[in-house]
Design an enzyme around this catalytic site. Structure first.
Site, PDB file in Angstrom:
ATOM      1  N   LYS A 130       0.818  -1.226   0.000  1.00 64.06           N
ATOM      2  CA  LYS A 130       0.000   0.000   0.000  1.00 64.06           C
ATOM      3  C   LYS A 130       0.849   1.273   0.000  1.00 64.06           C
ATOM      4  O   LYS A 130       0.379   2.324  -0.415  1.00 64.06           O
ATOM      5  CB  LYS A 130      -0.959   0.010   1.193  1.00 64.06           C
ATOM      6  N   LYS A 161     -11.707  -3.870  -1.917  1.00 69.27           N
ATOM      7  CA  LYS A 161     -12.745  -2.823  -1.991  1.00 69.27           C
ATOM      8  C   LYS A 161     -12.268  -1.595  -2.727  1.00 69.27           C
ATOM      9  O   LYS A 161     -13.021  -0.921  -3.378  1.00 69.27           O
ATOM     10  CB  LYS A 161     -13.101  -2.329  -0.585  1.00 69.27           C
ATOM     11  N   LYS A 167      -5.427 -10.045  -4.579  1.00 66.93           N
ATOM     12  CA  LYS A 167      -6.665 -10.362  -3.855  1.00 66.93           C
ATOM     13  C   LYS A 167      -7.782  -9.386  -4.247  1.00 66.93           C
ATOM     14  O   LYS A 167      -7.497  -8.225  -4.612  1.00 66.93           O
ATOM     15  CB  LYS A 167      -6.435 -10.354  -2.340  1.00 66.93           C
TER      16      LYS A 167
HETATM   17  N1  AQP Z   1      -9.964 -11.098  -1.226  1.00 67.62           N
HETATM   18  C1  AQP Z   1     -10.240 -11.532  -0.008  1.00 67.62           C
HETATM   19  N2  AQP Z   1     -10.477 -12.851   0.187  1.00 67.62           N
HETATM   20  C2  AQP Z   1     -10.779 -13.319   1.415  1.00 67.62           C
HETATM   21  N3  AQP Z   1     -10.894 -12.519   2.509  1.00 67.62           N
HETATM   22  C3  AQP Z   1     -10.671 -11.207   2.347  1.00 67.62           C
HETATM   23  N4  AQP Z   1     -10.705 -10.172   3.194  1.00 67.62           N
HETATM   24  C4  AQP Z   1     -10.435  -9.025   2.527  1.00 67.62           C
HETATM   25  N5  AQP Z   1     -10.205  -9.295   1.227  1.00 67.62           N
HETATM   26  C5  AQP Z   1     -10.341 -10.639   1.090  1.00 67.62           C
HETATM   27  C6  AQP Z   1     -11.016 -10.290   4.614  1.00 67.62           C
HETATM   28  O1  AQP Z   1     -12.064  -9.390   4.906  1.00 67.62           O
HETATM   29  C7  AQP Z   1     -11.873  -8.885   6.225  1.00 67.62           C
HETATM   30  C8  AQP Z   1     -11.971  -7.412   6.226  1.00 67.62           C
HETATM   31  O2  AQP Z   1     -10.934  -6.841   5.496  1.00 67.62           O
HETATM   32  P1  AQP Z   1     -10.667  -5.288   5.631  1.00 67.62           P
HETATM   33  O3  AQP Z   1     -11.652  -4.522   4.895  1.00 67.62           O
HETATM   34  O4  AQP Z   1     -10.540  -4.909   7.040  1.00 67.62           O
HETATM   35  O5  AQP Z   1      -9.249  -5.112   5.038  1.00 67.62           O
HETATM   36  P2  AQP Z   1      -8.618  -5.626   3.727  1.00 67.62           P
HETATM   37  O6  AQP Z   1      -8.142  -7.023   3.923  1.00 67.62           O
HETATM   38  O7  AQP Z   1      -7.582  -4.619   3.364  1.00 67.62           O
HETATM   39  O8  AQP Z   1      -9.833  -5.625   2.686  1.00 67.62           O
HETATM   40  P3  AQP Z   1      -9.926  -4.968   1.288  1.00 67.62           P
HETATM   41  O9  AQP Z   1     -11.213  -5.316   0.703  1.00 67.62           O
HETATM   42  O10 AQP Z   1      -8.716  -5.294   0.468  1.00 67.62           O
HETATM   43  O11 AQP Z   1      -9.970  -3.435   1.646  1.00 67.62           O
HETATM   44  P4  AQP Z   1      -9.077  -2.266   1.102  1.00 67.62           P
HETATM   45  O12 AQP Z   1      -9.191  -2.297  -0.380  1.00 67.62           O
HETATM   46  O13 AQP Z   1      -9.679  -1.033   1.706  1.00 67.62           O
HETATM   47  O14 AQP Z   1      -7.679  -2.517   1.584  1.00 67.62           O
HETATM   48  C9  AQP Z   1     -10.512  -9.393   6.715  1.00 67.62           C
HETATM   49  O15 AQP Z   1     -10.737 -10.478   7.574  1.00 67.62           O
HETATM   50  C10 AQP Z   1      -9.848  -9.853   5.466  1.00 67.62           C
HETATM   51  O16 AQP Z   1      -8.976 -10.930   5.716  1.00 67.62           O
END
Ligand code: AQP
Length: 326
Positions: free
Chosen positions: A111, A195, A192
Site C-alpha cells: 500500500k 474494496k 486479492k
Molecule cells: N480477497 C479476499 N479474500 C478473502 N478474505 C478477504 N478479506 C479481505 N479481502 C479478502 C477479509 O475481509 C476482512 C476485512 O478486510 P478489511 O476490509 O478490514 O481489510 P482488507 O483485507 O484490506 O480488505 P480490502 O477489501 O482489500 O480493503 P481495502 O481495499 O480497503 O484494503 C478481513 O478479515 C480480510 O482478511
C-alpha cells in the site's frame, strides 16, 4: 465460552472476498462463542477519506454485517472510534513494537509503494489491529488468510508484553477458512479482491445489481486453454471462479470439474452469474430493510456501550502493569 473479535474497514462496499473470507465465519461463530464485531473506521483513515463518504460507508458496513446474519442479540456490533480504548492501547503497543518488524508487513509494502510520504498510520496499522484484538481478551480472530502476518504480529506483541511485564494479554489464535479463504480479483487473479481497487469489475460487491454481477463475471480473466480444471498455479483465473462457485453453491471442486467436463468458460460463467445473483439477493433485501431503520443507530450505540465496559477493564490492567496514570 471463547471470545471472538474481528473487524472490517469501511473503505467501500463489502465484496465476495470479505463475505467468504470473514463475514461467513462471523455468523457461524456467534452460535457458540461470545462475539464482538467492529467497523474499524480508524483503520480506514490510514488512507485519505472523504468524511461524508466515510460516514456513509460506516453505516453501510454495519448494515451489511446485520444483513448477512450477524445478530445483535447474540453479538456486540459497534464502531471502533466510539470506544476510546482502541487508540489508547494502540499507543501503548506502539511503544512495544519494533520498526523492523513493522517494515516487514507485506500489506504496508504494497500500500505504501515504498514512498517516503506514506502515512505513518499506514505503517502502524498492524499495531492498531493488535490493540483492537487484545483490548477484548480475544481468544479467536476470524479473518481471511491475507491477515495471517498481522495476526502473528499481534501474538508476538502480546507474548512480548506478557514476558517482560506481568501477564497482561490473552494470546489470540487466527481462524482461517480452508475454502474461500482468499478470493482473488476478477481482472487479475494474482491479486486479492479488494474494496478500493480502481476497476469496479475486479470485484463483486455484496450490493451489486444482477447486471453488474453479470458484466464483471463475464469479463473475468481466465486462460486460453478453455478447460474447466482447478489449478491455482497455472490457471489462477478459472480456479478463482471455481472457488467462488463452490463456496456459494456448496458443490465441491471435483463435482464442478465433472459437471463442466467438455463445456466452455462461457457456459460456466453464465451459471456462476446465476449462482451469485441468487446468493446475494437475500442479503440485498435485508440490507434495504436495515440501512435506514432507527434500529441501526440504536444497535451500534448499545454495542459501543457494551464493548466499552470490557475495554475499560483491560485498559485499567494495562495502565497498572505499565505504571501509567495515578
Ligand atoms: N480477497 C479476499 N479474500 C478473502 N478474505 C478477504 N478479506 C479481505 N479481502 C479478502 C477479509 O475481509 C476482512 C476485512 O478486510 P478489511 O476490509 O478490514 O481489510 P482488507 O483485507 O484490506 O480488505 P480490502 O477489501 O482489500 O480493503 P481495502 O481495499 O480497503 O484494503 C478481513 O478479515 C480480510 O482478511
Amino acid at each position: 465460552m471463547k471470545r471472538v473479535f474481528s473487524g472490517v474497514q469501511p473503505t467501500g462496499n463489502l465484496h465476495l472476498g470479505n463475505y467468504l473470507g470473514a463475514l461467513k465465519q462471523f455468523v457461524e461463530l456467534q452460535e457458540d462463542h461470545e462475539c464482538i464485531y467492529c467497523i474499524v473506521d480508524m483503520h480506514a483513515i490510514t488512507v485519505p477519506q472523504d468524511p461524508k463518504v466515510l460516514k456513509t460507508h460506516i453505516l453501510d458496513v454495519a448494515s451489511l454485517y446485520l444483513a448477512v446474519g450477524v445478530d445483535p442479540k447474540k453479538s456486540i456490533v459497534f464502531v471502533q472510534s466510539d470506544v476510546p480504548g482502541h487508540a489508547e492501547l494502540s499507543w501503548v503497543l506502539t511503544c512495544c513494537s519494533y520498526t523492523g518488524e513493522l517494515s516487514r508487513m507485506t500489506q504496508f509494502k504494497s500500500k505504501s509503494h515504498n514512498k517516503e510520504s506514506a502515512p505513518t498510520g499506514l505503517f502502524s496499522y498492524p499495531v492498531l489491529m493488535a490493540a483492537d484484538i487484545l483490548l477484548y481478551d480475544t481468544d479467536v480472530v476470524p479473518v481471511g488468510t491475507d491477515q495471517k502476518q498481522h495476526i502473528e504480529l499481534c501474538r508476538d506483541l502480546a507474548t512480548r508484553v506478557n514476558n517482560t511485564r506481568k501477564k497482561t494479554f490473552v494470546v489470540p489464535e487466527g481462524r482461517y477458512l480452508k475454502e474461500g479463504a482468499r478470493i482473488m480479483a476478477l481482472d487479475d487473479p494474482t491479486q486479492k479482491m479488494s474494496k478500493s481497487a480502481e476497476n469496479i469489475h475486479s470485484r463483486i460487491s455484496l450490493l451489486d445489481d444482477p447486471a453488474k454481477i453479470k458484466k464483471s463475471i463475464m469479463k473475468a480473466t481466465t486462460d486460453s486453454e478453455g478447460v474447466i480444471r482447478f489449478d491455482q498455479e497455472n490457471k489462477p483465473g478459472i480456479s478463482n471462479l471455481m472457488n467462488i462457485y463452490s463456496v456459494l453453491s456448496g458443490k465441491s471442486i471435483a463435482e464442478l470439474e465433472k459437471e463442466y467436463d467438455g463445456r466452455g468458460y462461457g457456459d460456466f460463467k453464465k451459471d456462476l452469474v446465476e449462482v451469485t445473483v441468487e446468493a446475494l439477493a437475500p442479503i440485498k433485501e435485508r440490507f434495504d430493510e436495515i440501512r435506514y431503520s432507527d434500529d441501526l443507530i440504536r444497535i451500534l450505540k448499545d454495542g459501543a456501550a457494551r464493548a466499552n465496559v470490557i475495554a475499560e477493564k483491560t485498559m485499567a490492567r494495562v495502565k497498572e502493569n505499565f505504571g501509567l496514570g495515578l
